[in-house]
Motif scaffolding. Structure first.
Motif, PDB file in Angstrom:
ATOM      1  N   ILE A 147      38.606  35.144  37.272  1.00  9.69           N
ATOM      2  CA  ILE A 147      39.197  36.474  37.504  1.00  9.69           C
ATOM      3  C   ILE A 147      40.168  36.497  38.682  1.00  9.69           C
ATOM      4  CG2 ILE A 147      37.316  37.801  36.441  1.00  9.69           C
ATOM      5  CD1 ILE A 147      36.297  38.382  39.328  1.00  9.69           C
ATOM      6  N   ARG A 148      40.420  35.362  39.311  1.00  7.89           N
ATOM      7  CA  ARG A 148      41.282  35.362  40.511  1.00  7.89           C
ATOM      8  C   ARG A 148      42.691  34.864  40.248  1.00  7.89           C
ATOM      9  NH1 ARG A 148      38.939  38.987  43.570  1.00  7.89           N
ATOM     10  NH2 ARG A 148      36.717  38.775  43.193  1.00  7.89           N
ATOM     11  N   THR A 149      43.099  34.664  39.018  1.00  8.77           N
ATOM     12  CA  THR A 149      44.448  34.163  38.743  1.00  8.77           C
ATOM     13  C   THR A 149      45.467  35.299  38.896  1.00  8.77           C
ATOM     14  OG1 THR A 149      44.355  34.722  36.410  1.00  8.77           O
ATOM     15  CG2 THR A 149      43.485  32.559  37.022  1.00  8.77           C
ATOM     16  N   PRO A 150      46.743  34.970  39.155  1.00  6.21           N
ATOM     17  CA  PRO A 150      47.772  36.009  39.251  1.00  6.21           C
ATOM     18  C   PRO A 150      47.877  36.842  37.960  1.00  6.21           C
ATOM     19  CG  PRO A 150      48.618  33.903  40.050  1.00  6.21           C
ATOM     20  CD  PRO A 150      47.273  33.634  39.458  1.00  6.21           C
ATOM     21  N   GLU A 151      47.654  36.192  36.819  1.00  6.73           N
ATOM     22  CA  GLU A 151      47.724  36.903  35.532  1.00  6.73           C
ATOM     23  C   GLU A 151      46.660  38.006  35.472  1.00  6.73           C
ATOM     24  OE1 GLU A 151      46.539  34.512  32.231  1.00  6.73           O
ATOM     25  OE2 GLU A 151      47.669  35.703  30.773  1.00  6.73           O
ATOM     26  N   ILE A 152      45.451  37.679  35.938  1.00  6.05           N
ATOM     27  CA  ILE A 152      44.375  38.685  35.916  1.00  6.05           C
ATOM     28  C   ILE A 152      44.615  39.754  36.980  1.00  6.05           C
ATOM     29  CG2 ILE A 152      41.882  39.067  36.233  1.00  6.05           C
ATOM     30  CD1 ILE A 152      42.546  37.755  33.595  1.00  6.05           C
ATOM     31  N   SER A 153      45.198  39.376  38.124  1.00  6.15           N
ATOM     32  CA  SER A 153      45.503  40.395  39.144  1.00  6.15           C
ATOM     33  C   SER A 153      46.410  41.471  38.556  1.00  6.15           C
ATOM     34  CB  SER A 153      46.212  39.765  40.346  1.00  6.15           C
ATOM     35  OG  SER A 153      45.382  38.819  40.966  1.00  6.15           O
ATOM     36  N   ALA A 154      47.451  41.035  37.861  1.00  8.80           N
ATOM     37  CA  ALA A 154      48.397  41.988  37.279  1.00  8.80           C
ATOM     38  C   ALA A 154      47.732  42.805  36.177  1.00  8.80           C
ATOM     39  CB  ALA A 154      49.612  41.242  36.726  1.00  8.80           C
ATOM     40  N   ALA A 155      46.937  42.134  35.323  1.00  9.77           N
ATOM     41  CA  ALA A 155      46.287  42.838  34.212  1.00  9.77           C
ATOM     42  C   ALA A 155      45.251  43.834  34.729  1.00  9.77           C
ATOM     43  CB  ALA A 155      45.629  41.832  33.266  1.00  9.77           C
ATOM     44  N   ALA A 156      44.539  43.472  35.808  1.00  7.78           N
ATOM     45  CA  ALA A 156      43.501  44.362  36.356  1.00  7.78           C
ATOM     46  C   ALA A 156      44.132  45.655  36.856  1.00  7.78           C
ATOM     47  CB  ALA A 156      42.752  43.673  37.487  1.00  7.78           C
ATOM     48  N   SER A 157      45.286  45.541  37.487  1.00  8.13           N
ATOM     49  CA  SER A 157      45.961  46.715  38.008  1.00  8.13           C
ATOM     50  C   SER A 157      46.386  47.643  36.859  1.00  8.13           C
ATOM     51  CB  SER A 157      47.147  46.251  38.852  1.00  8.13           C
ATOM     52  OG  SER A 157      47.961  47.306  39.202  1.00  8.13           O
ATOM     53  N   LYS A 158      46.777  47.050  35.717  1.00  6.72           N
ATOM     54  CA  LYS A 158      47.154  47.871  34.551  1.00  6.72           C
ATOM     55  C   LYS A 158      45.936  48.538  33.917  1.00  6.72           C
ATOM     56  CE  LYS A 158      51.218  45.129  33.499  1.00  6.72           C
ATOM     57  NZ  LYS A 158      51.608  43.885  32.858  1.00  6.72           N
ATOM     58  N   VAL A 159      44.884  47.749  33.752  1.00  8.23           N
ATOM     59  CA  VAL A 159      43.654  48.269  33.149  1.00  8.23           C
ATOM     60  C   VAL A 159      43.069  49.392  34.023  1.00  8.23           C
ATOM     61  CG1 VAL A 159      41.241  47.529  32.868  1.00  8.23           C
ATOM     62  CG2 VAL A 159      43.074  46.193  31.834  1.00  8.23           C
ATOM     63  N   ALA A 160      43.237  49.251  35.343  1.00  7.11           N
ATOM     64  CA  ALA A 160      42.675  50.220  36.294  1.00  7.11           C
ATOM     65  C   ALA A 160      43.398  51.562  36.253  1.00  7.11           C
ATOM     66  CB  ALA A 160      42.726  49.649  37.712  1.00  7.11           C
ATOM     67  N   ALA A 161      44.553  51.614  35.573  1.00 15.31           N
ATOM     68  CA  ALA A 161      45.277  52.882  35.471  1.00 15.31           C
ATOM     69  C   ALA A 161      44.754  53.729  34.308  1.00 15.31           C
ATOM     70  CB  ALA A 161      46.775  52.610  35.301  1.00 15.31           C
TER      71      ALA A 161
END
Ligand code: DC
Length: 220
Positions: free
Chosen positions: A85-99
């Motif tokens: 869960i610490r990859t840059p891809e997941i960082s970006a996706a987490a921010s989208k999912v969190a919206a």
């Protein structure tokens, strides 16, 4: 009665380091709510669920069995996903999912349940504003942009500073501007800028705030 210490702030401000140290020092449980959004994002990517598909994202968020274990290990449906869960891809996706409002509702419910029986230090973006508006202690931990990029590049040495800076700026802008529970400082949160401070100094500053607030008798 269980107590909550809420730590909110932007990415790279030093929340995780300090929240973990504080939990250890006080004998509270450390809860990284960002890991929960990251876990849902990982599951969604694996299932090819689009970040725009609110209905399916909500199903995943409700069904996800997220374990926040000792040493900050994270389990998703029984699998250790701490590193995944610490990859840059997941960082970006987490921010989208969190919206997505329904995802937030599902995870906020899990977060509130986690604090029912034990005292917690919980870090995230909306802990003092939405999850626990009556938290006993609220800290808004900030750091200057250059410092936040520098800290992130220590954690991800392979990525260029320019790229990290762009990713961080994009993620922060999304986290601050979303309609649902945006990143803002709660009116009753103590503001602390950690730029140029060592983890020990930040910890001492926060412990002073904790002691002052607890002796004031503010409850929860
Ligand atoms: O703290 P973090 O970088 O691991 O969080 C990942 C993403 O999840 C971040 O872009 C914002 C979002 N998040 C959130 O919206 N609310 C929280 N309480 C925690 C994280």
């Amino acid at each position: 009665m269980a107590h909550v210490i809420a730590i909110d702030g932007p990415a790279g401000a030093g929340k995780s380091t300090i929240a973990r140290r504080l939990a250890e020092r006080l004998g509270y449980t450390y809860i990284d709510t960002g890991a929960m959004y990251r876990s849902v994002a990982l599951w969604a990517l694996r299932q090819n669920v689009s970040p725009d598909d609110a209905f399916r994202l909500e199903q995943l968020a409700v069904a996800a069995e997220i374990g926040l274990l000792a040493q900050a290990r994270v389990h998703l449906n029984g699998e250790d996903v701490t590193e995944a869960i610490r990859t840059p891809e997941i960082s970006a996706a987490a921010s989208k999912v969190a919206a997505v409002a329904a995802v937030r509702a599902a995870l906020v419910e899990k977060q509130r349940r986690l604090a029912e029986r034990e005292s917690v230090v919980m870090e995230g973006r909306d802990i003092g504003t939405v999850v626990f508006p009556n938290a006993r202690v609220k800290i808004y931990l900030d750091a200057d942009e250059g410092e936040r990029v520098r800290r992130r590049s220590e954690q991800q040495p392979g990525v260029s500073a320019g790229q990290l800076s762009a990713e961080l700026a994009e993620r922060d802008a999304r986290d601050r501007s979303r309609v649902e529970s945006p990143l803002v400082q709660a009116p009753d949160a103590a503001y602390l800028n950690s730029t140029g401070l060592t983890p020990e100094e930040v910890e001492e500053a926060i412990l002073r705030i904790v002691r002052a607030r607890i002796s004031n008798g503010k409850e929860h």
